[in-house]
Enzyme design. Structure first.
Site, short mmCIF file in Angstrom:
data_model
loop_
_atom_site.label_atom_id
_atom_site.label_comp_id
_atom_site.label_asym_id
_atom_site.label_seq_id
_atom_site.Cartn_x
_atom_site.Cartn_y
_atom_site.Cartn_z
N ASP A 45 0.85 -1.21 0.00
CA ASP A 45 0.00 0.00 0.00
C ASP A 45 0.88 1.25 0.00
O ASP A 45 0.65 2.19 -0.77
CB ASP A 45 -0.88 0.05 1.26
N GLU A 68 -5.47 7.30 0.03
CA GLU A 68 -5.96 6.69 1.27
C GLU A 68 -4.92 6.71 2.40
O GLU A 68 -5.25 6.88 3.55
CB GLU A 68 -6.40 5.23 1.03
N ASP A 125 -6.61 4.95 -4.32
CA ASP A 125 -6.51 3.86 -3.35
C ASP A 125 -5.36 2.99 -3.85
O ASP A 125 -5.50 2.26 -4.83
CB ASP A 125 -7.81 3.06 -3.26
N ILE A 127 -3.80 0.33 -2.75
CA ILE A 127 -4.19 -1.09 -2.78
C ILE A 127 -5.60 -1.14 -2.22
O ILE A 127 -5.80 -1.08 -1.00
CB ILE A 127 -3.27 -2.00 -1.91
N ASP A 128 -6.59 -1.22 -3.10
CA ASP A 128 -7.96 -1.35 -2.65
C ASP A 128 -8.21 -2.84 -2.42
O ASP A 128 -7.90 -3.65 -3.28
CB ASP A 128 -8.90 -0.81 -3.74
N THR A 130 -7.06 -4.44 0.66
CA THR A 130 -5.82 -4.93 1.31
C THR A 130 -6.05 -6.31 1.94
O THR A 130 -5.15 -7.16 1.94
CB THR A 130 -5.35 -3.91 2.38
N SER A 240 -12.58 -5.65 -3.42
CA SER A 240 -12.10 -4.45 -4.13
C SER A 240 -12.92 -4.04 -5.34
O SER A 240 -13.95 -4.62 -5.67
CB SER A 240 -10.64 -4.62 -4.55
N LYS A 243 -14.73 -5.72 -8.74
CA LYS A 243 -16.14 -5.99 -9.01
C LYS A 243 -16.70 -5.06 -10.10
O LYS A 243 -17.49 -5.47 -10.93
CB LYS A 243 -16.97 -5.83 -7.72
N ARG A 257 -24.03 -3.27 -2.79
CA ARG A 257 -23.34 -3.02 -1.53
C ARG A 257 -24.30 -2.31 -0.61
O ARG A 257 -24.51 -1.10 -0.73
CB ARG A 257 -22.13 -2.14 -1.86
N ASP A 272 -12.69 4.50 -3.04
CA ASP A 272 -13.16 3.12 -3.20
C ASP A 272 -14.16 2.98 -4.36
O ASP A 272 -14.54 1.86 -4.71
CB ASP A 272 -13.85 2.62 -1.91
P1 AMP Z 1 -14.69 -4.43 -0.80
O1 AMP Z 1 -13.65 -5.44 -0.98
O2 AMP Z 1 -15.51 -4.15 -2.02
O3 AMP Z 1 -15.54 -4.63 0.40
O4 AMP Z 1 -13.97 -3.03 -0.63
C1 AMP Z 1 -12.92 -2.82 0.26
C2 AMP Z 1 -13.13 -1.50 0.91
O5 AMP Z 1 -14.20 -1.55 1.83
C3 AMP Z 1 -11.97 -1.04 1.73
O6 AMP Z 1 -11.10 -0.27 0.96
C4 AMP Z 1 -12.59 -0.20 2.84
O7 AMP Z 1 -12.36 1.18 2.61
C5 AMP Z 1 -14.07 -0.45 2.69
N1 AMP Z 1 -14.74 -0.68 3.99
C6 AMP Z 1 -14.16 -0.77 5.22
N2 AMP Z 1 -15.11 -0.90 6.18
C7 AMP Z 1 -16.31 -0.85 5.57
C8 AMP Z 1 -17.67 -0.91 6.03
N3 AMP Z 1 -17.98 -1.05 7.31
N4 AMP Z 1 -18.65 -0.84 5.10
C9 AMP Z 1 -18.34 -0.71 3.79
N5 AMP Z 1 -17.08 -0.65 3.30
C10 AMP Z 1 -16.07 -0.72 4.17
MG MG Z 2 -10.15 0.64 -0.54
#
Ligand code: AMP
Ligand code: MG
Length: 327
Positions: A45, A68, A125, A127-128, A130, A240, A243, A257, A272
Site C-alpha cells: 500500500d 488513502e 486507493d 491497494i484497494d 488490502t 475491491s 467488481k 453493496r 473506493d
Molecule cells: P470491498 O472489498 O468491495 O468490500 O472493498 C474494500 C473497501 O471496503 C476497503 O477499501 C474499505 O475502505 C471499505 N470498507 C471498510 N469498512 C467498511 C464498512 N464497514 N462498510 C463498507 N465498506 C467498508
Molecule cells: Mg479501498
C-alpha cells in the site's frame, strides 16, 4: 480531453502493479501493520502510493492527490521494521524505481495527502482490498481524476484478475474517460479492447457480485435480494473495485453493496468508488446508491450524501431498486 492525465495515470498504475505483484508473492509478517482504525496496511500500500504520487506530482504538480494512506503510522518507532522493509524493497528494485529510491519514501507517500476541492484533484486507493491482497486474492490499484465534483477519468489495475485464462498471471487494467468509453488492457498480451456491460441475458443467466468481507456490507440481505430477483447463481464474493471491472466487461450484471447494520455510520470513501463507477458508466451501465441517487463526489473524501452502491445495467436497475426498497 485528459489525454496526458490518462497516459501518465496508466504508467503510474502499471508501475504500482509491478510492485504489488512482487510484494504479494513474498509477503512476510513484518510487511504489515494495523492502522489506528484497526484495518491492515502493507508495504505494498505504501510503496504503491509513493510511486504513483511521485509520478503524478512530476507531471502535474498543481493537481492535489487525495490518497488513502499517510505516513503517520509508518513514522512510529514500533513500525520501523515495516519502514525498513519498504526501503529495502525499493533498494532491491533500484533499476526500476531509481527516482523513488533516491527520494524520501515518507515524503512521497504524503504527496497523497491533498484535500478534495471543487476544481480538480486525483483520488487514489493504492491497494484497494488490502484484506484480499493479504489472502493472496483480489485487489485493485485504483486512481481517478475528479473535475468539478464529477469523476472525469478512472483507472483500475487488477493484477490478480483472470477472465477465462485470458490474462495469465498478469491481470487487467480497466480505464475510462468521460464520454470516451471504457477499455480493458490485458497486461499479458498488452492488447486494449473496448468493453461493455451485458444487457440482454435472461434472469437465469444473471451474475451477481458482492464483497468478500462480511463486515463491508449486509451480505445476508444481499443474498436475499439475489434470491428475490430469481437469478441463477448465488452472489460471487470478491474484494475491491475488481467488481466494477467485472460488471463493466460484461462478466456480471449486478454489484450491490448495502451498508452493514453493524457499522451504520460508515461512509463510503471516494477512492473506493471513483475509478470503478466511471468504468461501469462508460461501459453503458448505471451506478447509483441503493436509493437510486447518483454518487456525489463533491462532498469531500466520503460519499456523505449516499447510502450503499448499486452498479448494474439499465434494464435491471429499476427492479433491483424496488426490491431493495421493499426489503
Ligand atoms: P470491498 O472489498 O468491495 O468490500 O472493498 C474494500 C473497501 O471496503 C476497503 O477499501 C474499505 O475502505 C471499505 N470498507 C471498510 N469498512 C467498511 C464498512 N464497514 N462498510 C463498507 N465498506 C467498508
Ligand atoms: Mg479501498
Amino acid at each position: 480531453m485528459f489525454e496526458n492525465e490518462l497516459k501518465v495515470g496508466l504508467e503510474a498504475v502499471d508501475k504500482a502493479m509491478i510492485i504489488s505483484r512482487k510484494i504479494q508473492k513474498a509477503l512476510t509478517a513484518g510487511d504489515k501493520l494495523d492502522k489506528s482504525d484497526r484495518s491492515p496496511v502493507t508495504i505494498a500500500d505504501f510503496a504503491s502510493q509513493a510511486v504513483i504520487c511521485s509520478i503524478l506530482n512530476n507531471s502535474f504538480p498543481d493537481i492535489p492527490i487525495v490518497g488513502e494512506e499517510d505516513s503517520t503510522d509508518l513514522k512510529k518507532p514500533e513500525n520501523s521494521e515495516v519502514l525498513n522493509n519498504i526501503n529495502n524493497f525499493l533498494k532491491n528494485e533500484k533499476d526500476m524505481f531509481g527516482i523513488l529510491y533516491e527520494q524520501d519514501i515518507l515524503k512521497s507517500i504524503d504527496l497523497g495527502n491533498g484535500k478534495p476541492n471543487n476544481n480538480i484533484f486525483w483520488t487514489l486507493d493504492p491497494i484497494d482490498g488490502t484484506k484480499g491482497f493479504l489472502r493472496g486474492e483480489q485487489y485493485a490499484v485504483a486512481l481517478a481524476l475528479i473535475k468539478n465534483g464529477k469523476v472525469a477519468l478512472g483507472i483500475s489495475g487488477c493484477p490478480n484478475l483472470d477472465i477465462e485464462g485470458e490474462a495469465g498471471n498478469e491481470g487487467f487494467i480497466f480505464y475510462a474517460v468521460r464520454n470516451r468509453g471504457s477499455y480493458k488492457i490485458n497486461c499479458q498480451t498488452e492488447k486494449t479492447e473496448v468493453i461493455a456491460v451485458t444487457d440482454h441475458l435472461d434472469k437465469s443467466q444473471m451474475r451477481f457480485v458482492q464483497s468478500y468481507e462480511s463486515g463491508h456490507g449486509d451480505l445476508e440481505l444481499q443474498i436475499e435480494i439475489a434470491e428475490k430477483l430469481e437469478i441463477g447463481e448465488p452472489p460471487v464474493q470478491l474484494d475491491s473495485q475488481v467488481k466494477y471491472g467485472i460488471v463493466a466487461s460484461g462478466n456480471a450484471e449486478i454489484y450491490l453493496r448495502i451498508p452493514n447494520p453493524k457499522s451504520p455510520d460508515y461512509k463510503e470513501k471516494i477512492w473506493d468508488h471513483a475509478a470503478g463507477s466511471i468504468i461501469v458508466e462508460e461501459a453503458g451501465g448505471i451506478v447509483t446508491d441503493i436509493k437510486g441517487r447518483s454518487l456525489d463526489f463533491s462532498l469531500g473524501s466520503t460519499l456523505e450524501g449516499n447510502t450503499g452502491i448499486l452498479a448494474t445495467t439499465s434494464g435491471l436497475q429499476k427492479e433491483i431498486l424496488e426490491i431493495i426498497s421493499n426489503s
